[in-house]
Design an enzyme around this catalytic site. Structure first.
Site, mmCIF file in Angstrom:
data_model
loop_
_atom_site.group_PDB
_atom_site.id
_atom_site.type_symbol
_atom_site.label_atom_id
_atom_site.label_comp_id
_atom_site.label_asym_id
_atom_site.label_seq_id
_atom_site.Cartn_x
_atom_site.Cartn_y
_atom_site.Cartn_z
ATOM 1 N N VAL A 75 -79.022 28.715 53.727
ATOM 2 C CA VAL A 75 -79.945 27.665 54.140
ATOM 3 C C VAL A 75 -80.739 28.234 55.306
ATOM 4 O O VAL A 75 -80.171 28.598 56.336
ATOM 5 C CB VAL A 75 -79.192 26.386 54.550
ATOM 6 C CG1 VAL A 75 -80.171 25.351 55.097
ATOM 7 C CG2 VAL A 75 -78.434 25.804 53.355
ATOM 8 N N SER A 76 -82.051 28.337 55.140
ATOM 9 C CA SER A 76 -82.889 29.002 56.142
ATOM 10 C C SER A 76 -82.844 28.291 57.481
ATOM 11 O O SER A 76 -82.533 27.104 57.581
ATOM 12 C CB SER A 76 -84.337 29.069 55.649
ATOM 13 O OG SER A 76 -84.438 29.824 54.473
#
Length: 425
Positions: A75-76
């Site tokens: 998840v960035s």
């Protein structure tokens, strides 16, 4: 019950603090993006992380690693997600395709398109899609379409798309991504250009894509048919010094075997930067003007001091026949500035170092502080005489497209540059 309520309130405070910081830094500029990043509970999509780790402004949360411990899904970081959402310019009623599933970004997109829009997210890994579908449903986004597929062919069944957002690092742009856009659609993609990754926002113009912005970023690499590995060249035959070439090795890499046996040349450029100043446009400029551009890393455990970059993990470098050189920095006496210097090896090392130093000075004089190059994508096979950016730019040939980098001089006063406070790359 008290603990649940306390965690919810703590998460809300952390989320607001992250958004406040991103607004203050100019990463979030639109009210719509601000609203969705305040609304969607990021931690609901990162259950493996603590609240503090989930809401760290600049850190991604790794959600899967391969057998070698390498991250293959994540998840960035909020900062990356914020500026990519800004680049995408998603509006209510749009049809959006996300390539690379994590769940959270699809939730942001679902909020932005509203009840009249559609969001499809696709990934090649069944574990990733199962996780994304489960977390989206639990968070209240069951209408997001989660598909398992190799996204190099896009998702034609639900095209055309107003926006295609790619959230994995891509070396190439498959034709389907362009063909499945609307006539004025946008593609936002972490594109690898000569080893440098930039999140580029492209606007479709016929059969080509023209950039509107480019931001430095980092992403896990694409898998499947779109995967691409860099070629590695071990200088002096050991893993101490590794050169990475994104578009093929030099014609005769063996010529470098004797280069490091020559004395190291050092050339001062006279170009000073604050120690917290961004130089991402210098990287792209060197990638444009140097035919033998590559990146260099040094294994700290094997380091003999043969080369001496300040950043052992990454340096801009160049190979020219039997010579190679790299750019590093030297801290000035007042400790507030650093000067770019060039180190070179080989019989033609002094000449190569001077040429690279001149390019650094040109960047300083004409492009520093500017927006960077215009990046344009043409279909593979497009003749040079049909690419108006040439001469003056560089064409990088990939399997499916030709990428051009073209520059326009930007006059920036030295006193303005001296006031910048960002991160030296």
């Amino acid at each position: 019950m008290t603990d649940v309520t306390s965690d919810h309130e703590h998460a809300a405070r952390l989320r607001d603090a992250v958004v406040d910081e991103l607004v203050d830094r100019g990463e979030i500029v639109s009210k719509d993006v601000e609203a969705v990043m305040r609304k969607v509970a990021r931690h609901a999509f990162t259950p493996e992380a603590s609240l503090e780790d989930a809401y760290h402004t600049y850190n991604a949360v790794v959600t899967k690693r391969n057998e070698h411990g390498r991250a293959v899904s994540s998840v960035s970081a909020p900062q990356i997600q914020a500026f990519m959402l800004e680049q995408a310019e998603v509006r209510p009623g749009m049809r959006v395709l996300e390539i690379g599933s994590g769940g959270l970004n699809a939730a942001y997109l679902a909020e932005l398109v509203g009840n009249t829009g559609e969001v499809t997210t696709v990934d090649i890994d069944p574990e990733v899609t199962e996780r994304a579908a489960r977390l989206l449903a639990q968070a209240g986004y069951p209408d997001v379409r989660v598909l398992l597929a190799d996204a190099t062919e896009g998702v034609a069944a639900h095209a055309p798309y107003d926006v295609i957002m790619v959230t994995v690092g891509s070396w190439d742009i498959p034709p389907a991504w362009i063909e499945q856009l609307t006539a004025t659609g946008r593609l936002v993609v972490p594109l690898r250009i000569r080893g440098l990754v930039r999140s580029v926002a492209f606007q479709r113009q016929g059969n080509r894509l023209v950039s509107t912005s480019a931001r430095i970023c980092g992403f896990v690499s694409m898998q499947g048919a779109g995967a691409h590995e860099a070629d590695l060249l071990l200088v002096n035959g050991t893993e101490e010094i590794v050169l990475r070439f994104d578009d093929g090795l030099p014609a005769d890499p063996g010529q470098l075997n004797n280069a490091v046996r020559s004395p190291r040349v050092e050339i001062s450029t006279g170009v000073l930067v604050r120690r917290m100043e961004p130089v991402d446009t210098l990287q792209l400029y060197m990638a444009t003007v140097l035919p033998g551009f590559c990146t260099m890393s040094v294994d700290a455990g094997l380091d003999t001091g043969l080369v001496a970059p300040r950043n052992k993990g990454f340096s801009m470098a160049c190979v020219e026949g039997a010579n190679f050189a790299y750019i590093t920095t030297r801290i000035a006496e007042d400790d507030a500035f650093a000067e770019f210097v060039v180190h070179a090896f080989g019989p033609g090392g002094p000449t190569l170092a001077e040429a690279i130093a001149d390019h650094v000075r040109t960047w300083d004089r004409e492009h520093r502080g500017g927006p960077g190059p215009r990046i344009t994508l043409y279909p593979a096979g497009t003749p040079d005489d049909q690419i108006p950016e040439l001469p003056g730019g560089r064409v990088i040939d990939k399997t499916h497209c030709r990428v051009t980098l073209s520059w326009s001089p930007t006059a920036t006063a030295a006193e303005d540059r001296a006031t910048q406070h960002h991160t030296t790359e």
